[in-house]
Design a protein around this motif. Structure first.
Motif, PDB file in Angstrom:
ATOM      1  N   UNK A 270       0.867  -1.178   0.000  1.00 56.70           N
ATOM      2  CA  UNK A 270       0.000   0.000   0.000  1.00 56.70           C
ATOM      3  C   UNK A 270       0.904   1.229   0.000  1.00 56.70           C
ATOM      4  N   UNK A 271       0.849   2.027  -1.075  1.00 56.15           N
ATOM      5  CA  UNK A 271       1.720   3.198  -1.193  1.00 56.15           C
ATOM      6  C   UNK A 271       1.476   4.221  -0.082  1.00 56.15           C
ATOM      7  N   UNK A 272       0.220   4.384   0.327  1.00 54.34           N
ATOM      8  CA  UNK A 272      -0.090   5.357   1.379  1.00 54.34           C
ATOM      9  C   UNK A 272       0.524   4.946   2.717  1.00 54.34           C
ATOM     10  N   UNK A 273       0.437   3.677   3.041  1.00 51.83           N
ATOM     11  CA  UNK A 273       1.039   3.182   4.291  1.00 51.83           C
ATOM     12  C   UNK A 273       2.555   3.355   4.233  1.00 51.83           C
ATOM     13  N   UNK A 274       3.132   3.024   3.091  1.00 55.16           N
ATOM     14  CA  UNK A 274       4.582   3.150   2.936  1.00 55.16           C
ATOM     15  C   UNK A 274       5.033   4.599   3.105  1.00 55.16           C
ATOM     16  N   UNK A 275       4.286   5.528   2.537  1.00 60.16           N
ATOM     17  CA  UNK A 275       4.632   6.943   2.658  1.00 60.16           C
ATOM     18  C   UNK A 275       4.516   7.409   4.107  1.00 60.16           C
ATOM     19  N   UNK A 276       3.494   6.909   4.815  1.00 53.79           N
ATOM     20  CA  UNK A 276       3.334   7.275   6.218  1.00 53.79           C
ATOM     21  C   UNK A 276       4.518   6.795   7.057  1.00 53.79           C
ATOM     22  N   UNK A 277       5.005   5.586   6.775  1.00 51.24           N
ATOM     23  CA  UNK A 277       6.155   5.053   7.501  1.00 51.24           C
ATOM     24  C   UNK A 277       7.388   5.929   7.259  1.00 51.24           C
ATOM     25  N   UNK A 278       7.609   6.321   6.007  1.00 48.16           N
ATOM     26  CA  UNK A 278       8.777   7.147   5.682  1.00 48.16           C
ATOM     27  C   UNK A 278       8.686   8.521   6.357  1.00 48.16           C
ATOM     28  N   UNK A 279       7.489   9.113   6.362  1.00 45.77           N
ATOM     29  CA  UNK A 279       7.317  10.423   6.989  1.00 45.77           C
ATOM     30  C   UNK A 279       7.534  10.338   8.501  1.00 45.77           C
ATOM     31  N   UNK A 280       7.018   9.268   9.119  1.00 48.81           N
ATOM     32  CA  UNK A 280       7.222   9.080  10.553  1.00 48.81           C
ATOM     33  C   UNK A 280       8.704   8.915  10.878  1.00 48.81           C
TER      34      UNK A 280
END
Length: 580
Positions: free
Chosen positions: A374-384
């Motif tokens: 899931x691209x959205x989940x992946x982006x959230x992990x990177x931002x965190x």
């Protein structure tokens, strides 16, 4: 009054200011992080905020200190402007307690019981007790009590020294004429405000006025404008503390100023009108330390209670003063709070726990992609992960500065625990991103993992997730029992890693797995084990810091080679729970 009396007055003033500051520091340290707990337990009720502001200020003997703390809380987003207003009003009333303590020096009488009430009869006992705690006690809490006792003793001696030094002024016409000049409301208010702005404390300036009042030359008509001006001058350190702060924090600082200006104007208006129609002969009577304390408390209490229903109007006024504009990002940690180290430490703990929970989210979100990318989940992990990197730098700098301040033994342990663990939380988020990269590579290739391999990875991830939950729970609540359960679970995770590698080799030999997918599989296992290792480091730190030491390797070695029944019981429990 000669030059020697003047020198004695300045000596008394120095002792008075030092004693007040030393006593305040001791009271703050005794209260510790509980100050934050008290201040944060606010509701929408202005009355509750008023009461809490009064209590906290009565404890630390400084409305300015309370208000500066509140500015810091608002600046950090912990408290709203609406909550802060009623609390600052209460702080204004709480600061009058100091005047009552100082007025004890004016007790007169020859009776035995009257003599016992005089500070000169019991302050020496407090001073001796304070010296004993300071010299012979190792407990940090008792040393804080020593600061309170010695500070109070020095304060009272300073007050007595000032009072004795100025007694001769009653026969000096110039001194009497000076206070006749202060009877002019405008001049009196201005002088009182300037004096307090210089001394940075209304309690201190009120104390000086009480000392001068023993001459009998200060009338009520001169004392009232001075006291009103002193309350306005006390806003200077609060306004200075808000420089460079957020919009809401600047508004909070103006609450203190406007509260005192509005009440001063209303009181002086009533005061002047009443004197025009009904000449107030009482204004010509001399004041004493006790009557100054009575007027100061009555004035503050009446104004505070009267202003509570109008906190909404006060909020609108400060919002008109500091208008809305493009708001800068609120700071993660506010250095203004370092004026009260225990509160600053509590804020650092809050931010560290938040960071730990973010690290936990990065891991759990990353392993959730085992099921589907899931691209959205992946982006959230990177931002965190980026946010956690920034937080680690800010926390490290803040804690190093905080370590140079006056902290108790318990507070020093908490600070050391945070310094040792923030890098572990940051590394956990780094491994979460590594897991993300591996899973992205797996998602780009069809059928990278067999169903059995995927289930094994999920089971191992569940074990690591529980280890992470245990270590964060132990860290956030200083729960040693939870911390002791992490190491047996970490050992189970390591064994699971070995088993999964062996299973992978078996699948390679049987041709059920490719070499490329094997690299991804082993990378995931390695990152799971690294996260578990960091959990072990954090838990070991929590346990070791109970003994004021930090040697996680020694702790891990000792539990692995001991006959600890609880350790082996936990190991068996987790082995059964996560059997492959």
């Amino acid at each position: 009054m000669d030059i020697f009396d003047l020198l004695s007055f300045f000596l008394g003033l120095a002792m008075f200011l030092f004693g007040m500051d030393y006593m305040g520091d001791g009271l703050e340290s005794c209260a510790g992080g509980r100050l934050q707990g008290i201040l944060e337990k606010l509701t929408a009720s202005p009355l509750r905020g008023f009461f809490l502001g009064f209590v906290v200020t009565a404890i630390i003997q400084s409305s300015s200190a309370t208000s500066v703390m509140v500015v810091g809380f608002v600046n950090s987003g912990i408290m709203t402007l609406q909550q802060a207003i009623s609390l600052i009003i209460g702080a204004n009333v709480g600061t009058t307690v100091t005047g009552w303590l100082v007025s004890l020096t004016s007790i007169n009488g020859a009776g035995f019981f009257i003599q016992l009430l005089k500070p000169s009869s019991w302050v020496p006992i407090l001073a001796l007790a304070g010296v004993y705690f300071l010299v012979f006690e190792k407990s940090g809490r008792r040393k804080n009590v020593a600061g309170v006792l010695l500070g109070f003793a020095v304060l009272m001696v300073g007050m007595d020294t000032m009072s004795t030094a100025v007694e001769g002024l009653k026969d000096v016409p110039a001194f009497t004429n000076l206070f006749v000049l202060f009877s002019n409301p405008v001049i009196g208010v201005l002088v009182g405000a300037v004096l307090t702005a210089i001394m940075q404390s209304s309690s201190a300036s009120i104390g000086v006025l009480q000392a001068l009042s023993v001459t009998g030359s200060i009338t009520l008509g001169a004392a009232i404008p001075l006291i009103l001006g002193m309350n306005i001058g006390a806003s200077v350190p609060i306004l200075l503390s808000s420089i460079g702060a957020s919009k809401e924090a600047r508004r909070t600082s103006f609450v203190y100023l406007y509260f005192n200006i509005i009440n001063m104007l209303l009181f002086m208006l009533i005061f002047v009108i009443a004197d025009l129609f009904f000449p107030l002969t009482i204004l010509d009577s001399a004041v004493s330390p006790v009557s100054i304390a009575v007027f100061h408390t009555a004035y503050k209490l009446i104004c505070g209670v009267a202003m509570l229903p109008f906190t909404g109007l006060l909020e609108k006024l400060v919002c008109l003063t500091v208008k809305d504009n493009k708001e800068a990002e609120k700071p993660l940690l506010d250095e203004r709070l370092m004026a009260t180290p225990a509160v600053a430490l509590a804020q650092a703990q809050r931010v560290t726990v938040e960071t730990a929970l973010m690290a936990q989210d990065t891991f759990n979100d990353a392993v959730s992609l085992l099921d589907a990318w899931d691209d959205k989940v992946a982006e959230r992990v990177r931002e965190l992960e980026k946010t956690i990197d920034v937080r680690e730098d800010v926390l490290g700098t803040y804690l190093v500065k905080l370590s140079g301040l006056n902290l108790t033994e318990t507070e020093n342990r908490a600070l050391s625990t945070m310094l040792h663990t923030i890098s572990d939380f940051e590394r956990i988020s780094d491994h979460a991103v590594s897991i993300l990269i591996s899973l992205h590579a797996a998602a780009s290739k069809p059928n990278t993992f067999s169903d059995h391999a995927k289930e094994e990875l999920k089971r191992m991830a569940s074990a690591v997730s529980e280890a992470l939950s245990l270590c964060i729970a132990s860290f956030s609540t200083n729960n040693v029992e939870a911390a002791r359960r992490v190491e047996p679970l970490e050992e189970v995770v390591d064994e699971m890693g070995d088993q999964l590698r062996n299973h992978h080799i078996d699948r390679l030999k049987a041709g059920r797995c490719s070499v490329d997918s094997g690299f991804i599989f082993t990378d995931l296992i390695s990152n799971f084990c690294r996260v578990s290792d960091h959990c072990s480091n954090i838990a070991a730190c929590v346990v070791e810091m109970q003994h004021n030491s930090y040697d996680p390797h020694r702790y891990v070695h000792s539990v692995h080679h001991s006959a600890d029944g609880d350790y082996h019981a936990d190991y068996e429990h987790f082995s059964q729970k996560y059997v492959l």
